[in-house]
Each structure stands twice: as structure tokens, then as C-alpha cells.
Design a protein around this motif. Structure first.
Motif, mmCIF file in Angstrom:
data_model
loop_
_atom_site.group_PDB
_atom_site.id
_atom_site.type_symbol
_atom_site.label_atom_id
_atom_site.label_comp_id
_atom_site.label_asym_id
_atom_site.label_seq_id
_atom_site.Cartn_x
_atom_site.Cartn_y
_atom_site.Cartn_z
ATOM 1 N N SER A 51 26.537 35.746 32.324
ATOM 2 C CA SER A 51 26.303 36.150 30.947
ATOM 3 C C SER A 51 27.521 35.863 30.074
ATOM 4 O O SER A 51 27.400 35.386 28.940
ATOM 5 C CB SER A 51 25.967 37.638 30.892
ATOM 6 O OG SER A 51 25.806 38.073 29.559
ATOM 7 N N PHE A 52 28.703 36.127 30.616
ATOM 8 C CA PHE A 52 29.932 35.863 29.867
ATOM 9 C C PHE A 52 30.091 34.362 29.587
ATOM 10 O O PHE A 52 30.553 33.974 28.510
ATOM 11 C CB PHE A 52 31.148 36.384 30.637
ATOM 12 C CG PHE A 52 31.380 37.857 30.479
ATOM 13 C CD1 PHE A 52 30.444 38.683 29.866
ATOM 14 C CD2 PHE A 52 32.542 38.439 30.954
ATOM 15 C CE1 PHE A 52 30.655 40.047 29.713
ATOM 16 C CE2 PHE A 52 32.773 39.807 30.808
ATOM 17 C CZ PHE A 52 31.826 40.609 30.194
ATOM 18 N N MET A 53 29.716 33.522 30.558
ATOM 19 C CA MET A 53 29.813 32.070 30.338
ATOM 20 C C MET A 53 28.835 31.624 29.260
ATOM 21 O O MET A 53 29.152 30.774 28.419
ATOM 22 C CB MET A 53 29.554 31.315 31.652
ATOM 23 C CG MET A 53 30.718 31.361 32.622
ATOM 24 S SD MET A 53 30.482 30.266 34.048
ATOM 25 C CE MET A 53 29.240 31.173 34.980
ATOM 26 N N GLU A 54 27.642 32.192 29.262
ATOM 27 C CA GLU A 54 26.636 31.784 28.284
ATOM 28 C C GLU A 54 27.002 32.234 26.873
ATOM 29 O O GLU A 54 26.625 31.571 25.894
ATOM 30 C CB GLU A 54 25.259 32.332 28.672
ATOM 31 C CG GLU A 54 24.644 31.633 29.868
ATOM 32 C CD GLU A 54 23.164 31.947 30.032
ATOM 33 O OE1 GLU A 54 22.623 32.740 29.231
ATOM 34 O OE2 GLU A 54 22.537 31.393 30.963
ATOM 35 N N THR A 55 27.716 33.328 26.744
ATOM 36 C CA THR A 55 28.094 33.813 25.416
ATOM 37 C C THR A 55 29.462 33.311 24.978
ATOM 38 O O THR A 55 29.905 33.602 23.856
ATOM 39 C CB THR A 55 28.099 35.353 25.399
ATOM 40 O OG1 THR A 55 29.012 35.848 26.393
ATOM 41 C CG2 THR A 55 26.708 35.904 25.645
ATOM 42 N N GLY A 56 30.145 32.559 25.846
ATOM 43 C CA GLY A 56 31.450 32.011 25.488
ATOM 44 C C GLY A 56 32.607 32.944 25.749
ATOM 45 O O GLY A 56 33.748 32.636 25.389
ATOM 46 N N SER A 61 35.076 27.173 35.577
ATOM 47 C CA SER A 61 35.884 26.138 36.218
ATOM 48 C C SER A 61 35.056 24.860 36.323
ATOM 49 O O SER A 61 33.825 24.874 36.141
ATOM 50 C CB SER A 61 36.302 26.589 37.622
ATOM 51 O OG SER A 61 35.157 26.661 38.477
ATOM 52 N N ARG A 62 35.717 23.763 36.618
ATOM 53 C CA ARG A 62 35.010 22.490 36.781
ATOM 54 C C ARG A 62 33.987 22.592 37.905
ATOM 55 O O ARG A 62 32.836 22.152 37.762
ATOM 56 C CB ARG A 62 36.017 21.373 37.075
ATOM 57 C CG ARG A 62 35.404 19.983 37.164
ATOM 58 C CD ARG A 62 36.470 18.947 37.510
ATOM 59 N NE ARG A 62 35.882 17.622 37.524
ATOM 60 C CZ ARG A 62 35.759 16.854 36.459
ATOM 61 N NH1 ARG A 62 36.162 17.291 35.278
ATOM 62 N NH2 ARG A 62 35.216 15.655 36.555
ATOM 63 N N ARG A 67 28.390 23.272 40.062
ATOM 64 C CA ARG A 67 27.526 24.099 40.907
ATOM 65 C C ARG A 67 26.287 24.556 40.142
ATOM 66 O O ARG A 67 25.164 24.467 40.636
ATOM 67 C CB ARG A 67 28.287 25.320 41.422
ATOM 68 C CG ARG A 67 27.495 26.141 42.440
ATOM 69 C CD ARG A 67 28.070 27.520 42.672
ATOM 70 N NE ARG A 67 29.508 27.527 42.853
ATOM 71 C CZ ARG A 67 30.231 28.643 42.976
ATOM 72 N NH1 ARG A 67 29.628 29.831 42.932
ATOM 73 N NH2 ARG A 67 31.538 28.592 43.125
ATOM 74 N N LEU A 68 26.492 25.036 38.928
ATOM 75 C CA LEU A 68 25.368 25.493 38.119
ATOM 76 C C LEU A 68 24.446 24.325 37.760
ATOM 77 O O LEU A 68 23.220 24.470 37.783
ATOM 78 C CB LEU A 68 25.874 26.179 36.852
ATOM 79 C CG LEU A 68 26.626 27.490 37.066
ATOM 80 C CD1 LEU A 68 27.248 27.973 35.757
ATOM 81 C CD2 LEU A 68 25.701 28.566 37.646
ATOM 82 N N ALA A 69 25.026 23.178 37.440
ATOM 83 C CA ALA A 69 24.220 22.004 37.110
ATOM 84 C C ALA A 69 23.378 21.567 38.293
ATOM 85 O O ALA A 69 22.222 21.143 38.139
ATOM 86 C CB ALA A 69 25.124 20.859 36.649
ATOM 87 N N ASP A 70 23.943 21.688 39.494
ATOM 88 C CA ASP A 70 23.208 21.318 40.701
ATOM 89 C C ASP A 70 22.038 22.266 40.923
ATOM 90 O O ASP A 70 20.924 21.831 41.243
ATOM 91 C CB ASP A 70 24.157 21.346 41.899
ATOM 92 C CG ASP A 70 23.526 20.734 43.141
ATOM 93 O OD1 ASP A 70 23.031 19.596 43.068
ATOM 94 O OD2 ASP A 70 23.524 21.397 44.195
ATOM 95 N N GLU A 71 22.261 23.561 40.754
ATOM 96 C CA GLU A 71 21.188 24.541 40.938
ATOM 97 C C GLU A 71 20.067 24.343 39.925
ATOM 98 O O GLU A 71 18.889 24.552 40.234
ATOM 99 C CB GLU A 71 21.737 25.964 40.833
ATOM 100 C CG GLU A 71 22.644 26.386 41.971
ATOM 101 C CD GLU A 71 21.940 26.430 43.322
ATOM 102 O OE1 GLU A 71 20.687 26.538 43.341
ATOM 103 O OE2 GLU A 71 22.634 26.345 44.346
ATOM 104 N N ALA A 86 32.585 21.953 28.382
ATOM 105 C CA ALA A 86 33.432 22.991 28.977
ATOM 106 C C ALA A 86 34.906 22.614 28.943
ATOM 107 O O ALA A 86 35.755 23.385 29.389
ATOM 108 C CB ALA A 86 32.993 23.256 30.417
ATOM 109 N N GLY A 87 35.203 21.402 28.428
ATOM 110 C CA GLY A 87 36.597 20.990 28.293
ATOM 111 C C GLY A 87 37.125 20.130 29.417
ATOM 112 O O GLY A 87 38.345 19.978 29.569
#
Length: 276
Positions: A51-56, A61-62, A67-71, A86-87
């Protein structure tokens, strides 16, 4: 260039904020119809951190991005966009098909295209743009307006365009329905704006026959049927992709091979190949 030559004066623009990555991740999760809880469970990331990643509020991490893209089964090109958002630098390269690194793939493609003769076979990308064909693909394209073949052509456009194969199709409604459904699924799954535009274009083409009724082929195969030289020719096709491809060019390639659905079509193909 050595790292010593890079100065602050020539530094690149600031990396995108984590919020941009979060918006993209949320959009892909919703496209895949996966809840935060399900993605958390599959990826081993807490729902709070997700949730924290989705809200910024948290920067991934790279390895986390990948990992999320693979899932989420995100296409490789879109994974690169997620990394940049993500930089991070892109992970996946696109090598020209003619490059030395692609020699083995190039040989595999040639084996399929030439080995399939006298039956038609072609290679196209994920947007259905034709890259290479074997000689007997002409049994289809001979009937198509030349402007539709510029740059190789697009298989969906060639089939459904009123100056393409559409006027010659015997089962126009079935062919149209099948192609547009597949195109719609690919556009939704990939988030590709060009596929969405192609879908919109092809939906607008004239379609004189009504949508298909009940399946009359017992769920086995729906042949692609069209008229040529006073005959009705019937085909079915299979597709193949390169497994575990990590190069963008290779990941985009689709090999489509056509087979005659009856003996009359097989004979027409043998005659066509003999006269080439």
C-alpha cells in the motif's frame, strides 16, 4: 566514457517520484483484477508495504519492482517503464534480429518458415505487424490491396479491411468475431495504446454478416475460409513464441503456421507452391 567524466553540470533530469511507480503498479494490479491482499500473498510483500508503494510513501528496490512485475505477468517493455518510474535503469534490451546475438533465434525462425512449405507460415510481433513470411503466404496476400502490405502489413488489418481479405471471406462473421476478441484480450492484457487503436479501427470496418451463432464445429477448431480462383479454401493455424525470452525483440515475436483443413485446400497449396 569513464565515470570520472560525469559531472553534476551534465547530470540527467531527476528520477520520477515513487508516486508515479505506485500509480502504474496500481493500474496493472487492477488490470489483472488482483487485490492488494492477493498480490501481497503471491509476492511475499506485506499489504502495508504494498500500500505504501502504491501511494508513493515507500520507494521499492529494483528487485522488488521486478518481483511484482513478474507476479503480475507484465510485458517486458512495460517492466522497463516500471523500473524507470521507480528511478532505475531499464533491465531489458532490444537487439536487432540481424545482430550476432540473435543468430540462434534467426536460424530457428528460418527453419520454421522454410520447413513449413508448401503450407503458409509467417512471423509477426505482438501487435500483429508482419515481419517475415514464407513463399506460400501469397495465397492470402495476392488478394490484398498493395497499400495494406506496406511495411509488411498487419494480419488483423489485412484480414478484416474491406480492401483486404474481408470480401473473400466465406465465414466473415466468425473470423471477425474471433480476431477482434483475441485483439481485445491482448490490448487489455498489455495496456498497449497501439493495440487499442488497432482494435478501434478494425471494429469500425464494414461487416456484412451478423455475429456468429452457435458453435457448429463442436468446439474443435473454427477454420479460416475464403474464396480464391473459384475454390473455397479452409485453414486452421497454430502459434508459437520463444520461451523465457528476456530480449524485447525476441519476446515480441510470434510464429504463426497455417494448415489445410481439407484435401482441396492442401491440393491448392501444392499447386500454388509448384507455380512459384
Amino acid at each position: 566514457m569513464s565515470t570520472a567524466t560525469i559531472t553534476r553540470a551534465s547530470a540527467p533530469a531527476p528520477a520520477p517520484a515513487p508516486a508515479e511507480f505506485g500509480a502504474m503498479l496500481r493500474a496493472w494490479r487492477r488490470t489483472r483484477n488482483i487485490s492488494q491482499l492477493d498480490l501481497s500473498s503471491a509476492s511475499g510483500v506485506s499489504t502495508r508495504h504494498l500500500s505504501f508503494m502504491e501511494t508513493g510513501r515507500a520507494k521499492p528496490s529494483r528487485d522488488m519492482v521486478l518481483r511484482l512485475a513478474d507476479e503480475l505477468e507484465i510485458p517486458l517493455r512495460e517492466r522497463n517503464k516500471l523500473l524507470v518510474a521507480a528511478g532505475y535503469a531499464p533491465e531489458f534490451k532490444a537487439r536487432p534480429l540481424a545482430s550476432p546475438e540473435m543468430a540462434a533465434a534467426r536460424r530457428a525462425i528460418d527453419v520454421v518458415l522454410t520447413g513449413h512449405l508448401p503450407y503458409p507460415a509467417l512471423m509477426h510481433d505482438q501487435r500483429s505487424n508482419i515481419i517475415e513470411v514464407n513463399e506460400t503466404v501469397g495465397i492470402f496476400t495476392d488478394l490484398v490491396a498493395p497499400h495494406l502490405l506496406e511495411g509488411g502489413g498487419n494480419t488483423v488489418r489485412i484480414t478484416l479491411h474491406p480492401e483486404g481479405l474481408a470480401p473473400h471471406l466465406v465465414n466473415h462473421g466468425e473470423a471477425r468475431d474471433r480476431l477482434l476478441r483475441a485483439l481485445s484480450r491482448r490490448a487489455a492484457a498489455s495496456g498497449d495504446a497501439e493495440l487499442t487503436a488497432l482494435l478501434k479501427e478494425c471494429v469500425a470496418y464494414p461487416h456484412p454478416e451478423p455475429e456468429p451463432g452457435p458453435d457448429i464445429y463442436a468446439g474443435v477448431v473454427v477454420p479460416f475460409r475464403f474464396r480464391r480462383d473459384g475454390r473455397i479454401l479452409s485453414f486452421f493455424s497454430t502459434t508459437a513464441v520463444f520461451g523465457s525470452a528476456v530480449d524485447l525483440t525476441l519476446a515480441d515475436l510470434v510464429l504463426e503456421t497455417f494448415f489445410p483443413a481439407d484435401e482441396e485446400t492442401a491440393q491448392a497449396l501444392r499447386e500454388y507452391a509448384a507455380n512459384r
